[in-house]
Design a protein around this motif. Structure first.
Motif, PDB file in Angstrom:
ATOM      1  N   TYR A  21     -44.378 -38.675  24.431  1.00 19.53           N
ATOM      2  CA  TYR A  21     -45.561 -37.891  24.772  1.00 19.53           C
ATOM      3  C   TYR A  21     -45.754 -37.819  26.284  1.00 19.53           C
ATOM      4  CZ  TYR A  21     -50.411 -36.198  24.533  1.00 19.53           C
ATOM      5  OH  TYR A  21     -51.562 -35.453  24.669  1.00 19.53           O
ATOM      6  N   VAL A  22     -45.599 -38.954  26.956  1.00 20.86           N
ATOM      7  CA  VAL A  22     -45.799 -38.976  28.410  1.00 20.86           C
ATOM      8  C   VAL A  22     -44.708 -38.162  29.114  1.00 20.86           C
ATOM      9  CG1 VAL A  22     -45.791 -40.464  30.446  1.00 20.86           C
ATOM     10  CG2 VAL A  22     -47.072 -41.136  28.400  1.00 20.86           C
ATOM     11  N   HIS A  37     -55.456 -39.635  25.619  1.00 26.20           N
ATOM     12  CA  HIS A  37     -55.290 -38.251  26.084  1.00 26.20           C
ATOM     13  C   HIS A  37     -55.070 -37.319  24.906  1.00 26.20           C
ATOM     14  CE1 HIS A  37     -53.182 -34.713  27.670  1.00 26.20           C
ATOM     15  NE2 HIS A  37     -53.892 -34.926  28.781  1.00 26.20           N
ATOM     16  N   TYR A  38     -54.222 -37.735  23.955  1.00 30.78           N
ATOM     17  CA  TYR A  38     -53.975 -36.890  22.781  1.00 30.78           C
ATOM     18  C   TYR A  38     -55.262 -36.691  21.986  1.00 30.78           C
ATOM     19  CZ  TYR A  38     -52.185 -35.148  18.361  1.00 30.78           C
ATOM     20  OH  TYR A  38     -51.980 -34.386  17.238  1.00 30.78           O
ATOM     21  N   LEU A  39     -56.077 -37.726  21.884  1.00 34.09           N
ATOM     22  CA  LEU A  39     -57.328 -37.629  21.141  1.00 34.09           C
ATOM     23  C   LEU A  39     -58.298 -36.678  21.841  1.00 34.09           C
ATOM     24  CD1 LEU A  39     -59.286 -38.696  18.891  1.00 34.09           C
ATOM     25  CD2 LEU A  39     -59.990 -40.430  20.558  1.00 34.09           C
ATOM     26  N   ARG A  40     -58.432 -36.809  23.154  1.00 37.94           N
ATOM     27  CA  ARG A  40     -59.462 -36.067  23.884  1.00 37.94           C
ATOM     28  C   ARG A  40     -59.027 -34.662  24.270  1.00 37.94           C
ATOM     29  NH1 ARG A  40     -61.495 -39.912  28.664  1.00 37.94           N
ATOM     30  NH2 ARG A  40     -62.719 -38.031  29.052  1.00 37.94           N
ATOM     31  N   GLU A  41     -57.754 -34.485  24.644  1.00 39.70           N
ATOM     32  CA  GLU A  41     -57.314 -33.200  25.184  1.00 39.70           C
ATOM     33  C   GLU A  41     -56.041 -32.655  24.548  1.00 39.70           C
ATOM     34  OE1 GLU A  41     -57.118 -33.287  29.505  1.00 39.70           O
ATOM     35  OE2 GLU A  41     -58.322 -35.135  29.499  1.00 39.70           O
ATOM     36  N   GLY A  42     -55.116 -33.540  24.235  1.00 39.83           N
ATOM     37  CA  GLY A  42     -53.786 -33.085  23.825  1.00 39.83           C
ATOM     38  C   GLY A  42     -53.768 -32.243  22.571  1.00 39.83           C
ATOM     39  N   ALA A  43     -54.437 -32.713  21.528  1.00 39.92           N
ATOM     40  CA  ALA A  43     -54.423 -31.973  20.269  1.00 39.92           C
ATOM     41  C   ALA A  43     -55.059 -30.598  20.437  1.00 39.92           C
ATOM     42  CB  ALA A  43     -55.144 -32.761  19.184  1.00 39.92           C
ATOM     43  N   ASP A  48     -47.975 -32.042  20.625  1.00 41.38           N
ATOM     44  CA  ASP A  48     -47.557 -32.864  19.493  1.00 41.38           C
ATOM     45  C   ASP A  48     -47.587 -34.336  19.891  1.00 41.38           C
ATOM     46  OD1 ASP A  48     -47.061 -30.653  17.841  1.00 41.38           O
ATOM     47  OD2 ASP A  48     -45.049 -30.408  18.686  1.00 41.38           O
ATOM     48  N   PRO A  49     -47.971 -35.239  18.981  1.00 38.66           N
ATOM     49  CA  PRO A  49     -48.016 -36.665  19.317  1.00 38.66           C
ATOM     50  C   PRO A  49     -46.633 -37.307  19.370  1.00 38.66           C
ATOM     51  CG  PRO A  49     -48.641 -36.357  17.054  1.00 38.66           C
ATOM     52  CD  PRO A  49     -48.492 -34.983  17.635  1.00 38.66           C
ATOM     53  N   SER A  54     -46.203 -32.145  13.838  1.00 36.03           N
ATOM     54  CA  SER A  54     -46.601 -30.903  14.491  1.00 36.03           C
ATOM     55  C   SER A  54     -48.119 -30.744  14.428  1.00 36.03           C
ATOM     56  CB  SER A  54     -45.933 -29.694  13.836  1.00 36.03           C
ATOM     57  OG  SER A  54     -46.482 -28.488  14.320  1.00 36.03           O
ATOM     58  N   THR A  55     -48.749 -30.776  15.589  1.00 31.52           N
ATOM     59  CA  THR A  55     -50.200 -30.567  15.642  1.00 31.52           C
ATOM     60  C   THR A  55     -50.573 -29.204  15.083  1.00 31.52           C
ATOM     61  OG1 THR A  55     -50.519 -32.054  17.512  1.00 31.52           O
ATOM     62  CG2 THR A  55     -52.143 -30.299  17.233  1.00 31.52           C
TER      63      THR A  55
END
Length: 634
Positions: A21-22, A37-43, A48-49, A54-55
């Motif tokens: 991810y990073v 970051h994935y929780l707040r902005e990424g999704a 994708d985590p 696949s988000t």
């Protein structure tokens, strides 16, 4: 604290790959904050985590999760796994077509095959491309009506590409570009499945500007090969003025243009964009496009409309910002050469033209010569060919619409109406015939098995004009969403339904504004331009507010309606929803007066009315009806 616990739950998921991810999304950041970051902005950005989840695919497969705004991986770990929810992995790279020793292709054609009803047209369009072009056909994965086998069967030789159903046609196009090997391609042609409800001839007209015959494809290919200043190409009639179509998308386009490194004042120049889903793009323009807009930026399909519409305009804006030129070909004149120019052609309106108006104008320009050819006897469709045939009905395309016909004691006139309905180029799904004659219609005429006959026996409480009673009876039997009125004693062109129906995609009530009347006994004609309404006989509507208004008008005790059946004026004036009177159209309908059977009571039935223009030799009738005049002369 709750957010930190949620991030920790995501971090423990086997589908969250912190290092991956990073590297992909946060180069140089500390991995410890990746889950947060994935929780707040990424999704929300479509990230994708990890390589196994696949988000966008999870949200597309489970629209309830998308509607709830829940983080997809968090939902899967908390509920989805236990519920047996489908987990869709990210889509991988797509291999190029096998070329068996031939040199690598320099042209890629990318088609989004969404509407299955237009596959034949897309297949015909693809036949114009040379063998040395690579063809990719995308389709929404997880769809109940699409899969790889269907695409391979429908488009032999093409590479099927499953995409997430996000971002409309623009999102699909970008997803294909991101997954194919773009090295070596110099030019791309983008095609989409035009709106399925448009008439087939109009859909093919729209494709013709960008594709057309093989000679036009070769002309575009030569221009992009020999003239590096040309960055964009497509249909001249669909090249719209960009600055006037900006209001709600200006901020989005400004941000995208900034990411591309373009000058901010480019939005104020005389640039254009192609409406619809067909255009040519030079590889340099595609790379610039992908540098500022990624498919992963599109959210769930319910929320990505603004970005998708901005993405449709972006290639034209980028071409202008890059100082490129545009190759334009005519939709309406296949023989006209492709013309290269620096921007919008001189005749293009410098104002925002709604797509409905644009397509309506093209529809008129498409249908006018076809109507004229029929009337002149140069094209089939009128005269002796206008008869009901079960075999012809079985072979004809059927549209998702209803024809409603009130009748009564007019068997001879209705026999002609049967011709009018049975020979529409786009057949109705259902035909509702409401009869209140003293003698049932079915004792004189056999109706097709696909027609619904509604017998409304006349009663002592009927008003002098029973049209509102018959309409009310017919409204109870409608099942299709779109409805056209066919009166039993009028003439309709075979192209009438194909022309009028597309307008009902944007409006609840539509009609032809010029009303043409002909008095058969008086051998005279007249035209009418009623303010803000048209004849009931040439109106169409969608079920819902428009039909509810029609029902209220028919139930009213208005004396004009009871005595003369003047539904049209009160319906059109009383309906406050989206409605449109089509101002520019050829002769597709003729209101016939003085025919056989029960006489009408409304204006126009008296041949002595002073505004009728004599037609003693039948020249007007011949001009409008062409070979169909044989049914009304004598």
């Amino acid at each position: 604290m709750r957010r930190l616990l949620a991030a920790a739950r995501i971090g423990r998921s086997p589908y969250f790959d912190r290092s991956w991810y990073v590297r992909r999304y946060l180069p140089g950041a500390r991995p410890v904050f990746a889950a947060l970051h994935y929780l707040r902005e990424g999704a929300a950005a479509g990230f994708d985590p990890g390589p196994g989840f696949s988000t966008r695919g999870y949200l597309a497969a489970h629209p309830d999760v998308a509607a709830a705004g829940v983080n997809p991986l968090l939902h899967y770990e908390r509920y989805g796994r236990a519920e047996g929810r489908e987990l869709t992995p990210p889509l991988g790279p797509v291999a190029r077509p096998e070329r068996e020793g031939r040199q690598a292709a320099e042209m890629a054609v990318i088609v989004h095959a969404y509407h299955t009803g237009v596959f034949d047209e897309l297949r015909r369009a693809l036949a114009a491309f040379p063998e040395h072009a690579d063809i990719y056909v995308s389709y929404p994965r997880g769809s109940k009506t699409h899969d790889e086998a269907l695409i391979r069967a429908a488009f032999p030789g093409a590479v099927p590409v499953a995409v997430d159903n996000l971002g409309q046609d623009v999102g699909a196009f970008l997803q294909v570009l991101e997954r194919i090997d773009r090295r070596g391609y110099r030019v791309y042609c983008r095609l989409g499945s035009q709106a399925e409800r448009l008439p087939a001839s109009l859909r093919e007209t729209l494709l013709r500007g960008a594709v057309g015959p093989a000679e036009r494809v070769a002309e575009f290919e030569a221009i992009f090969r020999d003239r590096p200043e040309v960055l964009l190409g497509g249909a001249r009639e669909l090249f719209r003025h960009g600055p006037s179509a900006l209001p709600e998308r200006a901020a989005v386009l400004t941000a995208l243009l900034g990411k591309a490194g373009g000058p901010s004042d480019a939005l104020e120049t005389d640039w254009g964009f192609f409406a619809g889903a067909a255009c040519w793009l030079r590889a340099e323009l595609v790379e610039r496009l992908m540098g500022c807009l990624r498919a992963e930026e599109f959210g769930p399909v319910q929320r990505d409309g603004q970005l998708a519409r901005a993405g449709e305009r972006l290639p034209g804006l980028l071409a202008q910002a890059m100082g490129g030129q545009v190759a334009l070909a005519s939709c309406l004149d296949p023989a006209a050469p492709v013309e290269v120019m620096p921007g919008l052609p001189p005749e293009a309106p410098r104002r925002n033209i709604p797509m409905t108006e644009l397509l309506g104008g093209l529809g008129t320009r498409w249908i006018t010569p076809a109507v004229a050819a029929m009337a002149a006897g140069q094209a089939r469709g009128l005269g002796a060919e206008r008869r009901y045939s079960p075999a012809a009905r079985a072979a004809a395309p059927v549209g998702d619409y209803t024809i409603l016909t009130p009748t009564g004691d007019r068997p001879e006139a209705f026999a002609q109406c049967l011709r009018m309905v049975a020979t529409q180029s786009l057949q109705p799904r259902e035909w509702i015939v409401v009869d209140d004659g003293a003698r049932p219609l079915t004792e004189d005429i056999a109706l097709p098995d696909w027609a619904t006959y509604v017998r409304r026996a006349p009663g002592p409480q009927d008003p002098p004009h029973t049209l509102p009673c018959n309409v009310l009876a017919g409204l109870e039997h409608l099942s299709a969403e779109r409805v056209l009125i066919f009166e039993d004693d009028d003439w309709y062109s075979p192209l009438y339904a194909a022309f009028l129906l597309p307008w009902l995609d944007s409006f609840d009530l539509v009609g032809l504004n010029l009303i043409r009347y002909y008095h058969l006994q008086g051998r005279a004609w007249k035209h009418g331009f009623q303010p803000a309404h048209t004849a009931f006989a040439q109106s169409g509507f969608r079920r819902g507010p428009a039909s509810e208004c029609l029902e209220r008008v028919c139930r009213s005790e208005n004396e004009e309606i009871r005595q003369q059946g003047l539904i049209d004026r009160h319906w059109w004036h009383g309906f406050e929803g989206p409605k449109y009177l089509i101002q520019d159209h050829p002769a597709l309908h003729l209101g016939l007066k003085g025919g056989s059977g029960r006489p009408g009571l409304a204006s126009g039935h008296d041949r002595a009315e002073v505004d009728y223009i004599p037609d003693p030799d039948g020249a007007y009738l011949a001009q409008v009806l062409g070979p169909d005049r044989v049914y009304y002369e004598g």
